[in-house]
Structures are given as structure tokens and as C-alpha cells.
Design an enzyme around this catalytic site. Sequence first.
Site, PDB file in Angstrom:
ATOM      1  N   TYR A 129       0.870  -1.184   0.000  1.00  0.00           N
ATOM      2  CA  TYR A 129       0.000   0.000   0.000  1.00  0.00           C
ATOM      3  C   TYR A 129       0.906   1.233   0.000  1.00  0.00           C
ATOM      4  O   TYR A 129       1.983   1.175   0.578  1.00  0.00           O
ATOM      5  CB  TYR A 129      -0.857   0.101   1.248  1.00  0.00           C
ATOM      6  CG  TYR A 129      -1.785  -1.030   1.586  1.00  0.00           C
ATOM      7  CD1 TYR A 129      -2.075  -2.061   0.722  1.00  0.00           C
ATOM      8  CD2 TYR A 129      -2.390  -1.043   2.844  1.00  0.00           C
ATOM      9  CE1 TYR A 129      -2.941  -3.071   1.094  1.00  0.00           C
ATOM     10  CE2 TYR A 129      -3.255  -2.045   3.210  1.00  0.00           C
ATOM     11  CZ  TYR A 129      -3.519  -3.061   2.349  1.00  0.00           C
ATOM     12  OH  TYR A 129      -4.385  -4.059   2.722  1.00  0.00           O
ATOM     13  N   LYS A 200       7.240 -12.378   5.592  1.00  0.00           N
ATOM     14  CA  LYS A 200       7.158 -13.690   4.936  1.00  0.00           C
ATOM     15  C   LYS A 200       8.488 -13.862   4.186  1.00  0.00           C
ATOM     16  O   LYS A 200       8.524 -14.118   2.978  1.00  0.00           O
ATOM     17  CB  LYS A 200       5.945 -13.707   3.991  1.00  0.00           C
ATOM     18  CG  LYS A 200       5.615 -15.066   3.445  1.00  0.00           C
ATOM     19  CD  LYS A 200       5.078 -16.044   4.491  1.00  0.00           C
ATOM     20  CE  LYS A 200       4.847 -17.413   3.885  1.00  0.00           C
ATOM     21  NZ  LYS A 200       4.542 -18.444   4.878  1.00  0.00           N
ATOM     22  N   ASP A 233       2.267 -16.139   8.905  1.00  0.00           N
ATOM     23  CA  ASP A 233       1.319 -17.214   9.221  1.00  0.00           C
ATOM     24  C   ASP A 233       1.502 -17.687  10.662  1.00  0.00           C
ATOM     25  O   ASP A 233       0.539 -17.887  11.408  1.00  0.00           O
ATOM     26  CB  ASP A 233       1.442 -18.382   8.222  1.00  0.00           C
ATOM     27  CG  ASP A 233       2.880 -18.732   7.880  1.00  0.00           C
ATOM     28  OD1 ASP A 233       3.787 -17.913   8.126  1.00  0.00           O
ATOM     29  OD2 ASP A 233       3.114 -19.838   7.367  1.00  0.00           O
ATOM     30  N   ASP A 257      -2.379  -4.672   8.476  1.00  0.00           N
ATOM     31  CA  ASP A 257      -3.801  -4.423   8.243  1.00  0.00           C
ATOM     32  C   ASP A 257      -4.619  -5.645   8.668  1.00  0.00           C
ATOM     33  O   ASP A 257      -5.616  -5.545   9.393  1.00  0.00           O
ATOM     34  CB  ASP A 257      -3.992  -4.137   6.739  1.00  0.00           C
ATOM     35  CG  ASP A 257      -5.356  -3.575   6.418  1.00  0.00           C
ATOM     36  OD1 ASP A 257      -6.141  -3.347   7.345  1.00  0.00           O
ATOM     37  OD2 ASP A 257      -5.632  -3.366   5.224  1.00  0.00           O
ATOM     38  N   ASP A 261      -6.704  -6.604  12.753  1.00  0.00           N
ATOM     39  CA  ASP A 261      -8.119  -6.976  12.915  1.00  0.00           C
ATOM     40  C   ASP A 261      -8.233  -8.288  13.701  1.00  0.00           C
ATOM     41  O   ASP A 261      -9.079  -8.430  14.580  1.00  0.00           O
ATOM     42  CB  ASP A 261      -8.795  -7.171  11.541  1.00  0.00           C
ATOM     43  CG  ASP A 261      -9.535  -5.916  11.083  1.00  0.00           C
ATOM     44  OD1 ASP A 261      -9.050  -4.805  11.381  1.00  0.00           O
ATOM     45  OD2 ASP A 261     -10.585  -6.042  10.423  1.00  0.00           O
TER      46      ASP A 261
HETATM   47  P1  ATP Z   1     -14.585  -0.978   5.828  1.00  0.00           P
HETATM   48  O1  ATP Z   1     -14.541  -1.549   4.455  1.00  0.00           O
HETATM   49  O2  ATP Z   1     -14.775   0.499   5.880  1.00  0.00           O
HETATM   50  O3  ATP Z   1     -13.465  -1.481   6.706  1.00  0.00           O
HETATM   51  P2  ATP Z   1     -16.403  -2.971   6.851  1.00  0.00           P
HETATM   52  O4  ATP Z   1     -17.840  -2.936   7.253  1.00  0.00           O
HETATM   53  O5  ATP Z   1     -15.970  -3.938   5.821  1.00  0.00           O
HETATM   54  O6  ATP Z   1     -15.958  -1.478   6.489  1.00  0.00           O
HETATM   55  P3  ATP Z   1     -15.574  -2.702   9.478  1.00  0.00           P
HETATM   56  O7  ATP Z   1     -16.344  -1.449   9.467  1.00  0.00           O
HETATM   57  O8  ATP Z   1     -14.176  -2.599   9.941  1.00  0.00           O
HETATM   58  O9  ATP Z   1     -15.533  -3.331   8.089  1.00  0.00           O
HETATM   59  O10 ATP Z   1     -16.347  -3.693  10.413  1.00  0.00           O
HETATM   60  C1  ATP Z   1     -16.610  -5.063  10.181  1.00  0.00           C
HETATM   61  C2  ATP Z   1     -17.839  -5.432  11.012  1.00  0.00           C
HETATM   62  O11 ATP Z   1     -17.557  -5.357  12.405  1.00  0.00           O
HETATM   63  C3  ATP Z   1     -18.978  -4.465  10.794  1.00  0.00           C
HETATM   64  O12 ATP Z   1     -19.751  -4.877   9.722  1.00  0.00           O
HETATM   65  C4  ATP Z   1     -19.713  -4.464  12.097  1.00  0.00           C
HETATM   66  O13 ATP Z   1     -20.686  -5.463  12.123  1.00  0.00           O
HETATM   67  C5  ATP Z   1     -18.632  -4.768  13.103  1.00  0.00           C
HETATM   68  N1  ATP Z   1     -18.152  -3.508  13.732  1.00  0.00           N
HETATM   69  C6  ATP Z   1     -17.123  -2.751  13.325  1.00  0.00           C
HETATM   70  N2  ATP Z   1     -16.970  -1.679  14.096  1.00  0.00           N
HETATM   71  C7  ATP Z   1     -17.951  -1.746  15.025  1.00  0.00           C
HETATM   72  C8  ATP Z   1     -18.350  -0.913  16.123  1.00  0.00           C
HETATM   73  N3  ATP Z   1     -17.682   0.214  16.414  1.00  0.00           N
HETATM   74  N4  ATP Z   1     -19.399  -1.293  16.858  1.00  0.00           N
HETATM   75  C9  ATP Z   1     -20.071  -2.422  16.587  1.00  0.00           C
HETATM   76  N5  ATP Z   1     -19.744  -3.247  15.575  1.00  0.00           N
HETATM   77  C10 ATP Z   1     -18.712  -2.929  14.804  1.00  0.00           C
END
Ligand code: ATP
Length: 362
Positions: A129, A200, A233, A257, A261
Site C-alpha cells: 500500500y 514472509k 502465518d 492491516d 483486525d
Molecule cells: P470498511 O470496508 O470500511 O473497513 P467494513 O464494514 O468492511 O468497512 P468494518 O467497518 O471494519 O468493516 O467492520 C466489520 C464489522 O464489524 C462491521 O460490519 C460491524 O458489524 C462490526 N463492527 C465494526 N466496528 C464496530 C463498532 N464500532 N461497533 C459495533 N460493531 C462494529
Amino acid sequence: MGDAAGVKTVVALGGEGIGVEVVDATCELLAAAGFPLRILTPPHGEAAQRSHGSPVPDETKRLCGAADGILFGAAGGPASVAVITYLRWQQDAYANVRPIKYYEGARSPLADPRGIDFVVLRENMEGLYPAREGDLAELARALPELRDHIGRRMGEYGEGRFAVKVVSRHGTERIARFACELALKRRDRGRPGKITCVTKSNVLVRSDGFFQEVVEGVVRQYAGLAFEHFYVDDASRRFVRFPQAMDVVLCMNLYGDILSDLAAEAAGGLGIAPSGCFGDRWAYFESVHGSAPDIAGQAIANPTATILSAAMMLEHMGLAAEAERLEAAVARVYRDGRRLTRDQGGTATTGEFCKAVLEALG
Ligand code: ATP
């Protein structure tokens, strides 16, 4: 921009989706807490695109440049991604600090998450990135002799695309130094003082191997810090199995990234994970989660990640006592467990959670 009375200026940019909700709620909390802040909310994103013809108008940039702290919500579509592009890449905010900490009462899927307290430090400016991509045919023309490990030239793949991974000495040395300084600060607070480098390098021998070698060289210059290296991994497995063994985990961009998560979820959930992006003369703060369109507009988003990002911002602005009070109040609300949001197994709305934190501030 702090004034004579010690009031500091914060620029708050909600971005998109739940980003707007959690930043608004956090700003209300900071104001109600009586912290010495002047909070500005200049136009940005889609609304600014419509009103000013730009997702980050010049006036917004000026206010960010002059502010003591910047709090961002979340990016989703192109207009809010443009805000991130400005805050992160155009400002060379190369060090993404993502604390992974278990708060008693948080909903970790692990059998025993107690004592999880580490940082994923993600290199922000290099690796894969921001994207540098093209057609394979262009690559084949530019580098006709480039071969993969089994001897194939780029022209032999037919139609397709490529992405470039960049690992520069300068970029690697500065993130490694940042990691070391962070590990030393954490060591002063009782942490072990260890850098775990994640690559990696067994497959990407020259690029990831270079990152590993340069990081190790920098860490060895810091007396009292330990160094270890895991393949990505293996690191992901260790995050789940031995998370308490981590201190400062230094990752290249894409690995960081993904791993952050994973780590955030292991420690209690994305809704709790804060972050800060630091450059040499610039910093801004944002949750690890994104705009979560599935729960936007329902007032159920967990604002903890943004509140804790605000605590990191307060510390960075020289308001360490306020930062500590805020984090302690959040920890109290989790320990108490009665007013948690839905992602944490509770029923509290975003606003009700913030009210609980305000009360816990005393
Ligand atoms: P982006 O592509 O912007 O990262 P995304 O929806 O793919 O958006 P996230 O927003 O990071 O990914 O979140 C993944 C899931 O985790 C969400 O769909 C939601 O259900 C849950 N989540 C994320 N943040 C919160 C929060 N602050 N409170 C409650 N649930 C959350």
C-alpha cells in the site's frame, strides 16, 4: 494552536457510516467531561465535495495543519477515502500504532484473554500500500528478464495485473526506530521491551528478507530491547494462542492491516480497537474499524475504539492525565458490564455507553 488558558484545539472528522456517529458521540463526551478542548468540525467527505467541490477543502486542511489533535471516524466511499489519503499518505504518517488490550468484561472469544496488552505497529507508507498497480504486459515490457522463483518471465502469464511491493531502507529504518522508541516507552511502564518483526521472508526473500534484516539491525542498536521474528502465518497463530507474549509487533503494511483486525477481535472486538497514525511532524487518530454500513444509522455502534483513540490523541497533545482518566473510565464501564453495546453482548446504544463513561469519569 493551544491558547494561553491551555485550551487545545481538536479537529474532528467523522468520515462516513458509523464513523460519524462514534466521532460525534466521542466529541460530546470530551466536551461534557470538561477537558480543555476546543473541538472544530470542518466540512469534509461527500458533503464537502458537494458544498466546496473537494472532499478536503483548503480551509479544512488549514485547520488540520494548525490543530493540536485530529480525530477521524471511518472511511467508506471515495470521498471519505480521500480524507484518509490526505491525513495518512499525503502527510507521510508512516507509523500506525494499534494497541491491542483486553479490558476485563470485554467479549473476547479466547478462554483466557487476561493480560493481553501489546501493540501492532503497522508500516503505513510502503509494502503493498498505497496501491501501485498495472498491467502485466507493461511489466513484461519494462522488465523483460524479471523471473519468478520457478523461472517464468512476466510475459509468460498472458493477460493480467501486477502490484508492486516497496521496501526501502529509509522507510524500514524509520519504522524500526519508531518501534524501538515505542518499546522503550512501554518498558518504562513495565512491559518487556521486545520487538517482534513479522514478514514472509522465507518466500519473499529479497523484499521481506530486507525488511527483516534492516529491522533487526536497528533493534540491535538499542540496548535493552529484545528482538524476535515470526513469519506472518506463524504470527497469526501466536496472536490467538500466545497473545500475552507480545509487546511491540512490527508489521509491513498489508500484514499489519490483517493481523490487527485478528488481534483486535481476539482481545475483545473491532469496536474496542483504537489507533494513531504518526509521521515526524503529524499525527491523527482513528478507530481500527471501518464505516460498518451494516449497522450505520441505528445508534448501536460501539464508540469505545474512538474514545480510546481520543485518549491516545489527548496523550499526544500533552494531556496525559486526561487520557489516563478517560481510559480508566472506559475500563470501569467494561468491568461493571451493565451498559455495554450490542457487539459486547449488551443492549446500550452508542449514547448510553458514552453516558456510562461520563459517569465513570466521576
Ligand atoms: P470498511 O470496508 O470500511 O473497513 P467494513 O464494514 O468492511 O468497512 P468494518 O467497518 O471494519 O468493516 O467492520 C466489520 C464489522 O464489524 C462491521 O460490519 C460491524 O458489524 C462490526 N463492527 C465494526 N466496528 C464496530 C463498532 N464500532 N461497533 C459495533 N460493531 C462494529
